[in-house]
Write an enzyme that holds these catalytic residues in place. Structure first.
Site, PDB file in Angstrom:
ATOM      1  N   ASP A 298       1.041  -1.245  -0.232  1.00 15.20           N
ATOM      2  CA  ASP A 298      -0.178  -0.038   0.102  1.00 15.20           C
ATOM      3  C   ASP A 298       0.898   1.076  -0.008  1.00 15.20           C
ATOM      4  O   ASP A 298       2.170   1.180  -0.181  1.00 15.20           O
ATOM      5  CB  ASP A 298      -0.976  -0.067   1.114  1.00 15.20           C
ATOM      6  CG  ASP A 298      -2.116   0.769   0.985  1.00 15.20           C
ATOM      7  OD1 ASP A 298      -2.038   1.636   0.109  1.00 15.20           O
ATOM      8  OD2 ASP A 298      -3.114   0.808   1.752  1.00 15.20           O
TER       9      ASP A 298
HETATM   10  C1  BGC Z   1      -5.151   3.260   0.584  1.00 17.76           C
HETATM   11  C2  BGC Z   1      -5.089   2.096  -0.638  1.00 17.76           C
HETATM   12  C3  BGC Z   1      -5.190   2.639  -2.153  1.00 17.76           C
HETATM   13  C4  BGC Z   1      -3.898   3.385  -2.254  1.00 17.76           C
HETATM   14  C5  BGC Z   1      -3.862   3.968  -3.564  1.00 17.76           C
HETATM   15  C6  BGC Z   1      -3.746   3.929  -0.029  1.00 17.76           C
HETATM   16  O1  BGC Z   1      -3.625   5.141   0.837  1.00 17.76           O
HETATM   17  O2  BGC Z   1      -4.779   2.495   1.813  1.00 17.76           O
HETATM   18  O3  BGC Z   1      -6.504   1.520  -0.380  1.00 17.76           O
HETATM   19  O4  BGC Z   1      -5.469   1.469  -2.946  1.00 17.76           O
HETATM   20  O5  BGC Z   1      -3.695   4.278  -1.356  1.00 17.76           O
HETATM   21  O6  BGC Z   1      -4.346   4.967  -3.999  1.00 17.76           O
END
Ligand code: BGC
Length: 760
Positions: A298
């Site tokens: 993530d």
């Molecule tokens: C979130 C994810 C997301 C990623 C990309 C992160 O901050 O936790 O769910 O897919 O960002 O945008």
């Protein structure tokens, strides 16, 4: 054989989760063998769009693009610019430029990823569906399928082949700001809905994804939704048996259904940051399931290993730790130098070359499976983009997802002739109907969905006599979602006195992820004050809850006649609510989570039997009493259903049997209605304190007045097993209770079975 070489070693005898396709593997090998170490490292890094755009406008900066692809050889880009939303064409133009450069400079297509959370929700002209929590409330597998198909189709139309969806975090802690991104609190419901969406997004064959489908990234693996503090991205503590039984099992179902990629839980479980947890990443997902897909971090979570979690001393150590644990692609997201760190780690032997090659194979395999080598960008007639069918499905899903929680004296449906006061901060907002991940990260449907109806507009379209006083308004400034402005409680009270009924629309403003953290699950004091002041007029109140998590309303619930929880029903949620309040449509949603009543007693429906214990012998009050506002599965209708004739195919069973359960459901009221039929099991005596009950099946049926249907479930006996303290699945001898709609039958397991395999 080189083709099958991998740094992890699947447990022998486990069939591949995704069938091996010889042509796909041959292509992967032919590309891999020509790659330099730098090119391999570049494939393993994903950067944010900000690294290749102009700082002042949403346009690609050719010099930056040339550097990121040509010099750093980066293999993936993600995201939108903060607060800038693009149309399908706008997005496609961006991606085409990146693909052209990537093919020209490194001969490997880039893969672009976007968060399409409830439909193509990051396109200004995409089709949006109710959020996952609402689809959970429908208990209808058709809706995640419909949403998945539309979402993949429209995302692909924007030249994007990878979506960070579906979300599979169990919403078992209502304090957590991402509760609404989940399908609710139950692992079985989550597994069924997420699998349905996964199969719809990817299509029939994960080895050959066509131009109407995309790759999923199921997320966030795993246990992310139950932080100890309730705050996003903070540690969770989960017993290992629970981790396997409740948290891993739904992921396993989706991985075995072909999910091509997985995104990792940002936080930690039992003190180990998930991004550094080799047992969970490499052991459970890749080896145990013989799964050959890709694991992506993530956002910035490799950096978090040293900046936040202090398990690594610096970035170099953090990168090694993550990749050696099983991370294949690092969502960096801003620093391309990460590529050089990977090169250095490989050259020094701190990451074995076999691990690098394994990760790169997984990345290339994804790109081959998506057809990106043949079509880095594509021309295809997406004639159904934004079509009426998607809008109709979204409306139908909203209708089936809004939950009637209370209807004292049958105040609903309204007659239509009443003088109605509509009030509250959620009455006239498209933003609050949609929640986060809507056009922009924090949600900006007021800008992009203003042609749809708010609750107020929809009520005005259906009822002739409507007054509106907002009374309280949300601040619109970025990051200030909790801030409210009281603009006229006394004005609302005065208006209520001139009306017959009050529709008070309360809840939350939109937020997404960590910015949605808060310190008090109670509905805001202002909003409670509004309801109390309105109640003092003696006018009947219909409370509409438009919120991403069940805010506590224990003290104001007795003051209102009816309660409807619309949660986050998206662009047609206002229309659906008006149709339901008027009685033109009937309610059929049921809560996919427990609605707690007391701030210190946040429960889930599958609590341990020992959590409810009124009085022991003598008179000692344990004060451990389940007293919830509304239980999981609660939801009223304008008609009545009667359950009878629950039958089970056998009284005695063993682990290999399949129990066939049937129950008759009759519509005994005067209106057509849909009913979610929920089947539960209870293990009466077990070697670990048993859960009081567990959902084992659900079906949604529609019945005309007087009509009845027999609903049948097939429950493999092994589904009644639990994971013991030793981490092994076990089905224990003794009695089980199967129950459905007030009917129940006892069945008897003849002998205990303990499985030696980690998964059953
Ligand atoms: C979130 C994810 C997301 C990623 C990309 C992160 O901050 O936790 O769910 O897919 O960002 O945008």
């Amino acid at each position: 054989m080189a083709i099958m070489a991998a740094a992890c070693s699947p447990k022998s005898g486990v069939a591949p989760a995704i069938p091996v396709d010889k042509d796909v593997e041959a292509k992967v090998e032919s590309v891999l063998k020509k790659m330099t170490l730098k090119e391999k490292a570049g494939q393993m890094v994903q950067l944010s769009i900000d690294t290749i755009t102009d700082d002042t406008k949403p346009e690609i900066d050719p010099v930056k693009l040339e550097k990121i692809i040509g010099e750093y050889k980066v293999g993936s880009i993600l995201n939108l610019l903060k607060d800038v939303s693009l149309s399908r064409e706008g997005t496609a133009a961006f991606v085409r430029q990146i693909q052209d450069k990537s093919m020209e400079l490194i001969g490997i297509p880039c893969i672009y990823g976007l968060d399409m959370i409830h439909g193509a929700s990051y396109l200004t002209d995409g089709s949006l569906y109710p959020q996952e929590i609402n689809l959970g409330a429908t208990f209808n597998r058709d809706y995640p399928r419909m949403m998945g198909e539309a979402l993949a189709y429209e995302t692909r139309a924007a030249q994007v082949a990878w979506v960070f969806s579906p979300v599979m975090d169990l919403g078992r802690d209502p304090r957590w700001p991402r509760h609404w991104e989940s399908w609710g609190e139950d692992p079985y419901l989550q597994a069924e809905m997420a699998r349905s969406e996964t199969e719809a997004i990817q299509g029939a064959d994960p080895n050959h994804i066509d131009l109407e489908h995309a790759a999923v990234s199921i997320k966030h693996y795993m246990g992310y939704g139950v932080p100890h503090t309730g705050k996003d991205r903070t540690p969770a503590y989960i017993a290992l048996n629970d981790l396997r039984e409740k948290y891993f099992r739904p992921f396993k179902e989706c991985l075995q259904a072909g999910a091509l990629t997985v995104m990792v839980n940002s936080a930690s479980i039992n003190g180990i940051p998930t991004h550094a947890n080799k047992e969970l990443l490499t052991g459970w997902a890749k080896e145990e399931l013989n799964w050959d897909g890709l694991i992506v971090t993530d956002w910035a979570d490799i950096n978090n290993l040293y900046t936040r979690d202090h398990v690594a001393a610096d970035k170099r150590e953090a990168v090694a730790m993550g990749i050696n644990a099983g991370i294949d692609m690092i969502m960096e997201p801003y620093d391309p130098e990460c590529v050089n760190i990977i090169v250095d780690l490989a050259e020094s032997g701190d990451i074995p070359m076999s691990r690098i090659d394994d990760a790169v194979r997984r990345i290339l395999r994804l790109k081959v499976r998506l057809g990106l080598f043949d079509n880095p960008s594509w021309d295809y007639d997406y004639k159904d983009f934004g079509c009426q069918r998607f809008a109709d499905e979204s409306y139908a899903a909203a209708l089936e997802s809004e939950v009637l929680l209370k209807n004292e004296g049958g105040i609903l449906p309204l007659k239509g002739t009443e003088r109605i006061l509509v009030t509250g901060p959620n009455a006239n907002s498209m933003r609050t109907l949609n929640g986060g991940w809507s056009y922009t990260w924090q949600g900006d449907a007021d800008t992009f969905a203003s042609d749809h109806n708010t609750i107020l507009e929809a009520i005005r379209n259906r009822f002739p006599n409507v007054k509106y006083v907002p009374a309280i308004e949300y601040d619109q400034e970025w990051g200030k979602w909790e801030k409210e402005h009281v603009t006229g409680i006394s004005e609302a009270v005065a208006a209520a006195r001139t009306c017959d009924v009050v529709i008070a629309c309360v809840g939350e403003n939109t937020y997404c992820e960590t910015p949605g953290n808060m310190n008090d699950l109670n509905l805001s004091a202002n909003q409670k004050d509004l309801v109390k002041a309105l109640a003092a007029t003696g006018k009947p109140i219909i409370l509409v809850l438009n919120e991403g998590r069940p805010r506590i309303i224990g003290d104001i619930e007795p003051l209102v006649k009816a309660v409807v929880d619309v949660m986050l029903p998206s662009n047609y949620g206002g229309d659906a609510l008006a149709a339901l309040l008027s009685g033109d449509e009937n309610f059929s949603g049921k809560l996919p989570f427990t609605y707690s009543k007391h701030i210190n007693s946040l429960h889930t429906y599958d609590y341990k039997v020992s959590e409810h214990n009124e009085t022991m012998a003598g008179s000692y009050n344990y004060d451990a009493i389940m007293d919830v506002q509304w239980p999981f599965g609660h939801g009223l209708s304008y008609t009545t259903f009667e359950y009878s004739d629950l039958k089970v195919s056998a009284n005695d069973f063993s682990a290999g049997d399949v129990l066939k359960v049937s129950v008759k459901v009759a519509n005994t009221g005067s209106r057509t209605g849909k009913e979610a039929v929920l089947l539960y099991s209870s293990d009466i005596v077990a070697s670990l304190i048993p859960d009081v009950k567990r959902l084992r099946g659900f079906e949604k049926i529609s019945l005309a007045p007087g009509e009845s249907k027999v609903v049948e479930f097939e429950v493999p006996a092994k589904e009644l097993a639990f994971v013991g303290a030793d981490g092994k699945w076990r089905l224990e001898k003794g009695e089980f209770r199967l129950s459905c709609g007030g009917q129940a039958a006892m069945v008897n397991c003849l002998e205990t079975k303990v499985w030696d395999t980690p998964n059953i």
